[in-house]
Scaffold this active site. Structure first.
Site, mmCIF file in Angstrom:
data_model
loop_
_atom_site.group_PDB
_atom_site.id
_atom_site.type_symbol
_atom_site.label_atom_id
_atom_site.label_comp_id
_atom_site.label_asym_id
_atom_site.label_seq_id
_atom_site.Cartn_x
_atom_site.Cartn_y
_atom_site.Cartn_z
ATOM 1 N N ARG A 56 0.847 -1.205 0.000
ATOM 2 C CA ARG A 56 0.000 0.000 0.000
ATOM 3 C C ARG A 56 0.881 1.253 0.000
ATOM 4 O O ARG A 56 0.608 2.229 -0.671
ATOM 5 C CB ARG A 56 -0.909 0.049 1.230
ATOM 6 C CG ARG A 56 -1.787 -1.144 1.530
ATOM 7 C CD ARG A 56 -3.082 -1.099 0.755
ATOM 8 N NE ARG A 56 -2.906 -1.468 -0.635
ATOM 9 C CZ ARG A 56 -2.630 -2.721 -1.054
ATOM 10 N NH1 ARG A 56 -2.486 -3.717 -0.221
ATOM 11 N NH2 ARG A 56 -2.493 -2.977 -2.333
ATOM 12 N N HIS A 106 -8.169 6.815 10.628
ATOM 13 C CA HIS A 106 -7.740 5.413 10.551
ATOM 14 C C HIS A 106 -6.216 5.284 10.481
ATOM 15 O O HIS A 106 -5.711 4.252 10.055
ATOM 16 C CB HIS A 106 -8.385 4.714 9.346
ATOM 17 C CG HIS A 106 -9.850 4.465 9.521
ATOM 18 N ND1 HIS A 106 -10.688 4.058 8.493
ATOM 19 C CD2 HIS A 106 -10.653 4.560 10.618
ATOM 20 C CE1 HIS A 106 -11.924 3.926 8.949
ATOM 21 N NE2 HIS A 106 -11.930 4.235 10.230
ATOM 22 N N CYS A 136 12.258 1.677 22.503
ATOM 23 C CA CYS A 136 12.404 0.617 23.516
ATOM 24 C C CYS A 136 13.095 -0.634 22.979
ATOM 25 O O CYS A 136 13.316 -1.581 23.728
ATOM 26 C CB CYS A 136 11.035 0.250 24.096
ATOM 27 S SG CYS A 136 10.012 -0.751 22.994
ATOM 28 N N THR A 173 -17.129 7.588 0.066
ATOM 29 C CA THR A 173 -17.108 6.566 1.117
ATOM 30 C C THR A 173 -18.410 5.764 1.090
ATOM 31 O O THR A 173 -19.483 6.322 0.847
ATOM 32 C CB THR A 173 -16.847 7.181 2.511
ATOM 33 O OG1 THR A 173 -16.925 6.145 3.500
ATOM 34 C CG2 THR A 173 -17.804 8.296 2.867
#
Ligand code: OAD
Length: 233
Positions: A56, A106, A136, A173
């Site tokens: 993507r 999103h 981390c 949409t």
């Protein structure tokens, strides 16, 4: 000045060559969303999920904003502060067209997120499961994308922005994924005028005051021209 909230979906980027999800040959007809767009799918097979979003990201990099993205950016430039885009899209075509007031509910392909500590950083072109978090060092790198079953971003500010608007416009949409699918009803309950711009009737069409059908690259510039022709109040 009239406040306009725009909700965009995959249909606004379709003519830039990025696939939609539910149309014929859409991404969810070729991939199982349970495997590539859920935390459970990521736990089962992180390599597959990274492969999906790496593809993507590559498609997005090769695409360019179209006339619909550019028209919304021009509207924002002409009416600073009056426009807010809430996008379900994870591409960056609104930003590359020049829009600044954009909330990616999103998430975004441009982001990486550590599933262990929550640290966020800019996503490299290709991500892999063993990539360590820069903060981390845990090998828990995931795309900064909101998956099914997760809570979308910006919800704390979206509802208030919707209710304070004068006009809510949904562009490209299908109106099938909540909570975005409910924005039109929420806006209408608050007395906000509603407009749908879509290729064809969506699942939510019946909830809009006004609907217009056609390709986004035609409908959106035409609508923006109408708005700009009206006196700013
Ligand atoms: P969908 O694929 O569900 O719907 C795309 C909509 O765009 C359809 O209603 C089409 O008719 C319309 N459309 C297609 N081409 C168009 C064009 N050229 N001009 C205007 N409209 C066009 O995509 P979304 O509604 O964005 O979430 O999907 C919502 C969410 O479902 C996505 O953000 C994604 C997906 O699963 C996650 O991955 C969490």
């Amino acid at each position: 000045m009239a406040k306009i909230i725009i909700l965009t979906g995959a249909g606004i980027s379709a003519e830039s060559g990025l696939g939609t999800f539910r149309d014929e040959d859409g991404l969810w007809t070729r991939y199982d969303l349970n495997e590539v767009a859920t935390p459970e799918g990521f736990a089962r097979n992180p390599a597959l999920v990274h492969e999906f979003y790496n593809a993507r990201r590559a498609n997005c990099r090769g695409a360019a904003p179209n006339a619909a993205h550019h028209a919304l950016a021009a509207l924002e430039r002409a009416r600073p502060g009056a426009l807010r885009i809430i996008t379900q899209n994870v591409d960056d075509l609104h930003e590359r067209a020049g829009s600044q007031a954009v909330w990616h509910m999103h998430g975004t392909l441009a982001g990486a997120l550590c599933a262990a500590c929550g640290h966020r950083w800019e996503a490299p072109e290709v991500m892999q499961p063993a990539d360590p978090c820069p903060a981390c060092a845990a090998p828990a790198t995931r795309p900064d994308i909101v998956w099914f079953g997760e809570y979308p971003y910006y919800m704390d500010v979206i509802w208030d922005a919707l209710r304070a608007a004068d006009l809510f416009v949904a562009i490209g949409t299908s109106g099938t994924v909540f909570p975005a699918a409910a924005f039109v009803q929420d806006a209408a309950r608050a007395g906000v005028a509603t407009l749908e711009l879509n290729l064809e009737p969506s699942e939510a069409s019946g909830d809009f005051d006004t609907v217009r059908y056609g390709p986004a690259t035609e409908l959106v510039p035409a609508w923006v021209a109408e708005v700009l022709a009206t006196q700013a109040d």
